[in-house]
Design an enzyme around this catalytic site. Sequence first.
Site, PDB file in Angstrom:
ATOM      1  N   LYS A 362       0.795  -1.229   0.000  1.00 21.67           N
ATOM      2  CA  LYS A 362       0.000   0.000   0.000  1.00 21.67           C
ATOM      3  C   LYS A 362       0.830   1.282   0.000  1.00 21.67           C
ATOM      4  O   LYS A 362       0.278   2.372  -0.011  1.00 21.67           O
ATOM      5  CB  LYS A 362      -0.917   0.003   1.224  1.00 21.67           C
ATOM      6  CG  LYS A 362      -0.184  -0.080   2.551  1.00 21.67           C
ATOM      7  CD  LYS A 362      -1.159  -0.197   3.707  1.00 21.67           C
ATOM      8  CE  LYS A 362      -0.412  -0.294   5.036  1.00 21.67           C
ATOM      9  NZ  LYS A 362      -1.316  -0.431   6.180  1.00 21.67           N
ATOM     10  N   LYS A 404      -7.629   5.515  -3.117  1.00 17.92           N
ATOM     11  CA  LYS A 404      -6.694   5.757  -4.219  1.00 17.92           C
ATOM     12  C   LYS A 404      -7.050   4.947  -5.465  1.00 17.92           C
ATOM     13  O   LYS A 404      -6.454   5.124  -6.529  1.00 17.92           O
ATOM     14  CB  LYS A 404      -5.269   5.443  -3.758  1.00 17.92           C
ATOM     15  CG  LYS A 404      -4.782   6.420  -2.698  1.00 17.92           C
ATOM     16  CD  LYS A 404      -3.431   6.042  -2.144  1.00 17.92           C
ATOM     17  CE  LYS A 404      -2.970   7.067  -1.114  1.00 17.92           C
ATOM     18  NZ  LYS A 404      -3.882   7.220   0.022  1.00 17.92           N
ATOM     19  N   LYS A 416      -5.108  -1.598  -7.038  1.00 14.40           N
ATOM     20  CA  LYS A 416      -6.254  -1.837  -6.152  1.00 14.40           C
ATOM     21  C   LYS A 416      -7.571  -1.701  -6.922  1.00 14.40           C
ATOM     22  O   LYS A 416      -8.531  -2.443  -6.662  1.00 14.40           O
ATOM     23  CB  LYS A 416      -6.234  -0.863  -4.966  1.00 14.40           C
ATOM     24  CG  LYS A 416      -5.087  -1.091  -3.999  1.00 14.40           C
ATOM     25  CD  LYS A 416      -5.124  -2.456  -3.338  1.00 14.40           C
ATOM     26  CE  LYS A 416      -6.130  -2.558  -2.234  1.00 14.40           C
ATOM     27  NZ  LYS A 416      -6.048  -3.851  -1.500  1.00 14.40           N
ATOM     28  N   GLY A 444      -2.276   5.976  11.939  1.00 16.03           N
ATOM     29  CA  GLY A 444      -1.566   5.023  12.781  1.00 16.03           C
ATOM     30  C   GLY A 444      -1.219   3.717  12.097  1.00 16.03           C
ATOM     31  O   GLY A 444      -0.549   2.876  12.673  1.00 16.03           O
ATOM     32  N   SER A 445      -1.699   3.517  10.862  1.00 14.14           N
ATOM     33  CA  SER A 445      -1.367   2.277  10.173  1.00 14.14           C
ATOM     34  C   SER A 445       0.068   2.337   9.666  1.00 14.14           C
ATOM     35  O   SER A 445       0.657   3.419   9.533  1.00 14.14           O
ATOM     36  CB  SER A 445      -2.326   2.037   8.995  1.00 14.14           C
ATOM     37  OG  SER A 445      -2.166   3.041   8.013  1.00 14.14           O
ATOM     38  N   THR A 466       4.029  17.866   1.786  1.00 13.68           N
ATOM     39  CA  THR A 466       4.269  17.966   0.339  1.00 13.68           C
ATOM     40  C   THR A 466       3.765  19.281  -0.251  1.00 13.68           C
ATOM     41  O   THR A 466       4.436  19.903  -1.063  1.00 13.68           O
ATOM     42  CB  THR A 466       3.610  16.790  -0.397  1.00 13.68           C
ATOM     43  OG1 THR A 466       2.242  16.713   0.007  1.00 13.68           O
ATOM     44  CG2 THR A 466       4.303  15.486  -0.049  1.00 13.68           C
ATOM     45  N   ARG A 533       4.992  14.106  -4.357  1.00 12.53           N
ATOM     46  CA  ARG A 533       5.810  12.939  -4.706  1.00 12.53           C
ATOM     47  C   ARG A 533       5.222  12.215  -5.912  1.00 12.53           C
ATOM     48  O   ARG A 533       4.058  12.433  -6.287  1.00 12.53           O
ATOM     49  CB  ARG A 533       5.891  11.982  -3.516  1.00 12.53           C
ATOM     50  CG  ARG A 533       6.541  12.585  -2.286  1.00 12.53           C
ATOM     51  CD  ARG A 533       6.556  11.611  -1.128  1.00 12.53           C
ATOM     52  NE  ARG A 533       5.215  11.249  -0.703  1.00 12.53           N
ATOM     53  CZ  ARG A 533       4.938  10.394   0.287  1.00 12.53           C
ATOM     54  NH1 ARG A 533       5.942   9.816   0.930  1.00 12.53           N
ATOM     55  NH2 ARG A 533       3.702  10.117   0.622  1.00 12.53           N
ATOM     56  N   GLU A 536       1.319  10.955  -6.484  1.00 13.23           N
ATOM     57  CA  GLU A 536       0.392  11.539  -5.514  1.00 13.23           C
ATOM     58  C   GLU A 536      -0.593  12.488  -6.184  1.00 13.23           C
ATOM     59  O   GLU A 536      -0.268  13.169  -7.158  1.00 13.23           O
ATOM     60  CB  GLU A 536       1.154  12.299  -4.424  1.00 13.23           C
ATOM     61  CG  GLU A 536       1.705  11.414  -3.342  1.00 13.23           C
ATOM     62  CD  GLU A 536       2.200  12.220  -2.157  1.00 13.23           C
ATOM     63  OE1 GLU A 536       2.041  11.742  -1.027  1.00 13.23           O
ATOM     64  OE2 GLU A 536       2.763  13.306  -2.355  1.00 13.23           O
TER      65      GLU A 536
END
Length: 604
Positions: A362, A404, A416, A444-445, A466, A533, A536
């Site tokens: 991911k 995404k 995905k 938090g992942s 960014t 980036r 993105e």
Amino acid sequence: MKYHQRLSLLILLDSVIVLSAIYISSYLLYSSPTLTTNIVFLSSIILVLAHHLFAIYLKLYQKAWEYASIGELITIFNVVTYSVVLTVIAQYISFGMVMTRAMVITWMLHILLIGGSRFAWRVFRDHYWNPTQGKKRTLIIGAGSAGVMVARQLFNSIDTELKPIAFLDDDPAKKKMQIYGVSVAGKIKHLEKVVEEMSIEHIIIAIPSLDNKRLKEIFSHCSKTKVKTQIIPMLEDIVTGRVSMNEVRDVQVEDLLGRDPVELDIQGISEYITENTVLITGAGGSIGSEICRQISVFEPKQLILLGHGENSIYQIERELRGRYQNRFEIIPIIADVQDRKRIFEVMETYQPHVVYHAAAHKHVPLMEYNPMEAVKNNIFGTKNVAEAAKAIEVNTFVLVSTDKAVNPTNVMGATKRIAEMVIQSLAQDSKTKFLAVRFGNVLGSRGSVIPLFKEQIKIGGPVTVTHPEMTRYFMTIPEASRLVVQSGPLARGGEIFVLDMGEPVKIVDLATNLIKLSGHSLDDIEIEYSGIRPGEKMYEELLGDDEIMKKQVFPKIHIGKSTFDEFQGILDEVNSLPKIEQNRLKEHLFKLISTEHKQAKETV
């Protein structure tokens, strides 16, 4: 002091007190004590023995007197009263008379001296052994039962560095009240003024029923003071037993999302999980492990934890075994979703009723440099698990997807979206209900921006963002997992479920909150802009314009409609992906996605 030493000391002390009480009372009342020597002597022996008997029975000697309060006082009253009553009965039986006035005075002296000896220890401990000099002046927000408990805990604890100075509470009935000698100094809107006037050095938010939106408002006041702010756990965490009420912790960025959690349809979930076998891929990951925790509450017959990393699978297995104590069978499986033969073997062996597919690559920038790995794991890993589920006629298959996947501009999002298309194709002629669940960014992942920001803050900055206008949808790991769990009972096959995630959050605002939560200001830690980036987007979408169905199928849950029908052609294209050269792979992925969009436009 050891228990037996403490018990012996208390028995000796109480014996002296009891004897003193009865002999002092007889001396005060009788001019010739010799006339009552026999009755006083016998009464003193009976009173001492009765006192120790009732003290042991009512557990008076087991009380922790450093925390003495009304409950301990009631115990003392009962012990003394029962002891005196028994002594009075003995006097009447033995001598045919009762020293009424003497026993009343004995009863009063007895209570006074026993209670005084115990509470004197607490006074000594609080004011001499546990002095408050040098402790941080603490403001407690909330003067309800939780706030009172926090204040009491701080006063009673030797080790704490905090000293309660004042409460704040919006209840007008509590204005100017004093609790444990601490006054309610005003309403929450007066926070900045109270902090300044009372030289507050620490703030504790003690309202467990507080919703996220109100917490965000309160914290905005706290952050203006630059005083460290902590919070007691939320009501949900206390009720579920995850934490106890007196565990004060730092405010987390997850607390400030300003959105109420998804409420689960407990009955609907129980019907398809309880007493059934459930398999979770990627079970050691941040999302997969939380799905395991959510599922475990419903006590499946078997919980299959499938993952590639042995350490992460071991950790979640150990956690669940410790929490649920063999209430259901937990089976750890080390396997790679890319290993088609192994996945089919696992499915055939355990015959799961429900499959949650959370295994995936991911990380967006990394997948830009490693597109073939994204294809193998995200597309073919999904295809392997989904086709194995179809082969044994699993009841429900849930794919964990991402926002995404909507109009993707990067390899991860494209893979995905193709994974979604794979399961939608299988849903057309299968007894298995296939569905996908899309998340925003999960706080938090692993791989999320939060750990990066925390690391940058820890070394003194700068925090890199960014772009000042970049926004993302955010949710917590438990929220994401609830959506996955809830989607199963709602599925009919082929759907894409999306959580109503409220308003998107600017990344720069997230960074600012984290800096403040860490006890710093923007003067201490700077924010620098590093540029967007590879792969993105400036902002993310949860559903494409052609997928949107505005009606919620469940509170806070939307469903997207399928916009693509040429699934067999897509599967043929997917099977050809490994044959494509690495440098042409990205181009081919986006070609597949553009085919979908072209068909959607033609349909419209």
